[in-house]
Design a protein around this motif. Structure first.
Motif, PDB file in Angstrom:
ATOM      1  N   ILE A   1     -38.644   3.099  84.982  1.00 32.99           N
ATOM      2  CA  ILE A   1     -38.442   4.549  84.825  1.00 32.99           C
ATOM      3  C   ILE A   1     -37.005   4.946  84.510  1.00 32.99           C
ATOM      4  O   ILE A   1     -36.778   6.069  84.040  1.00 32.99           O
ATOM      5  CB  ILE A   1     -38.923   5.318  86.077  1.00 32.99           C
ATOM      6  CG1 ILE A   1     -38.096   4.954  87.314  1.00 32.99           C
ATOM      7  CG2 ILE A   1     -40.407   5.092  86.321  1.00 32.99           C
ATOM      8  CD1 ILE A   1     -38.471   5.732  88.561  1.00 32.99           C
ATOM      9  N   ILE A   2     -36.031   4.049  84.746  1.00 33.84           N
ATOM     10  CA  ILE A   2     -34.637   4.409  84.503  1.00 33.84           C
ATOM     11  C   ILE A   2     -34.129   3.653  83.272  1.00 33.84           C
ATOM     12  O   ILE A   2     -33.967   2.436  83.302  1.00 33.84           O
ATOM     13  CB  ILE A   2     -33.737   4.070  85.708  1.00 33.84           C
ATOM     14  CG1 ILE A   2     -34.263   4.749  86.981  1.00 33.84           C
ATOM     15  CG2 ILE A   2     -32.297   4.520  85.430  1.00 33.84           C
ATOM     16  CD1 ILE A   2     -33.449   4.437  88.219  1.00 33.84           C
ATOM     17  N   PRO A   3     -33.876   4.350  82.178  1.00 30.60           N
ATOM     18  CA  PRO A   3     -33.376   3.674  80.975  1.00 30.60           C
ATOM     19  C   PRO A   3     -32.003   3.052  81.200  1.00 30.60           C
ATOM     20  O   PRO A   3     -31.209   3.538  82.014  1.00 30.60           O
ATOM     21  CB  PRO A   3     -33.289   4.813  79.946  1.00 30.60           C
ATOM     22  CG  PRO A   3     -34.196   5.888  80.469  1.00 30.60           C
ATOM     23  CD  PRO A   3     -34.108   5.790  81.958  1.00 30.60           C
ATOM     24  N   LYS A   4     -31.736   1.978  80.477  1.00 27.23           N
ATOM     25  CA  LYS A   4     -30.416   1.350  80.542  1.00 27.23           C
ATOM     26  C   LYS A   4     -29.342   2.350  80.136  1.00 27.23           C
ATOM     27  O   LYS A   4     -29.562   3.233  79.314  1.00 27.23           O
ATOM     28  CB  LYS A   4     -30.364   0.129  79.627  1.00 27.23           C
ATOM     29  CG  LYS A   4     -31.195  -1.047  80.114  1.00 27.23           C
ATOM     30  CD  LYS A   4     -31.045  -2.245  79.188  1.00 27.23           C
ATOM     31  CE  LYS A   4     -31.838  -3.436  79.708  1.00 27.23           C
ATOM     32  NZ  LYS A   4     -31.688  -4.626  78.823  1.00 27.23           N
ATOM     33  N   ASN A   5     -28.164   2.176  80.733  1.00 26.18           N
ATOM     34  CA  ASN A   5     -26.987   3.002  80.477  1.00 26.18           C
ATOM     35  C   ASN A   5     -27.086   4.418  81.052  1.00 26.18           C
ATOM     36  O   ASN A   5     -26.223   5.255  80.778  1.00 26.18           O
ATOM     37  CB  ASN A   5     -26.663   3.066  78.979  1.00 26.18           C
ATOM     38  CG  ASN A   5     -26.394   1.689  78.398  1.00 26.18           C
ATOM     39  OD1 ASN A   5     -25.673   0.890  78.996  1.00 26.18           O
ATOM     40  ND2 ASN A   5     -26.993   1.392  77.249  1.00 26.18           N
TER      41      ASN A   5
END
Length: 213
Positions: free
Chosen positions: A43-47
């Motif tokens: 659920i949490i995109p990179k960067n």
């Protein structure tokens, strides 16, 4: 766990999930705390810029170590060497985070989040600021209603957390809240979140284990 108790806990968990979804939360149920990081990865995109509130639940789930070791811009309040001013700055920067990760002191079967905070930075971020909030909570946090939540938060979670933080408060001596006026009191902001007005902003990960206080 006794199979009948397990049945009850799972029924309660599903009831709470449905209530949270009705209140505009996205809800995941995982079997154990080790499964939490897999959800965070999804659920949490990179960067992304990520922050978190003080919580034993997210520590026990391994979420902080996961965030530290992956491609995120982490506002890490537990980083070594930070001064009180540094921590205060991080608290304020957290309002601009993409994701804010914390737990809830109690969650009712009606899908309400109940929290008692000291500084207020955690509950403030849960209410407004970060684009998304992620609540990680074991099924030990689920209670029947707001009265049970109030009892749990004041007379269970708060004394235990005061003890954990080495606070010199009356509750550490007697094991329950006495509504003190101590300068070291950690329970100053009592917040009930009845629902999320913005669908998709709130994400709840419920764990089929007891984690946190």
């Amino acid at each position: 766990m006794d199979k009948n108790v397990l049945w009850y806990r799972e029924v309660q968990l599903e009831k709470t999930k449905q209530a949270l979804e009705k209140n505009n939360y996205e809800v995941y149920i995982v079997e154990k705390k080790d499964d939490v990081n897999g959800i965070l990865k999804d659920i949490i995109p990179k960067n992304s810029t990520v922050s978190f509130g003080g919580s034993m639940s997210i520590i026990e789930a391994g979420a902080i170590e996961y965030l530290r070791n992956n491609d995120y811009h982490l506002l890490d309040r537990y980083k070594e060497g930070l001064s009180p001013d540094d921590i205060g700055k991080l608290y304020r920067e957290s309002f601009f985070a993409d994701f804010y990760i914390t737990s809830s002191n109690a969650i009712t079967e009606n899908g309400e989040l109940v929290n008692l905070d000291g500084n207020g930075n955690r509950v403030a971020a849960m209410i407004f600021g970060p684009k998304k909030i992620v609540i990680i909570a074991g099924w030990n946090k689920i209670v029947k209603n707001l009265d049970d939540a109030y009892e749990r938060v004041r007379n269970y979670a708060s004394p235990i957390n005061s003890k954990r933080l080495n606070r010199k408060t009356p509750c550490v001596q007697v094991g329950n809240c006495v509504d003190c006026s101590s300068d070291e009191r950690i329970c100053t902001h009592y917040v009930v979140t009845y629902r999320q007005n913005t669908r998709g902003r709130g994400i709840v990960i419920l764990v089929k284990e007891d984690i946190g206080f």
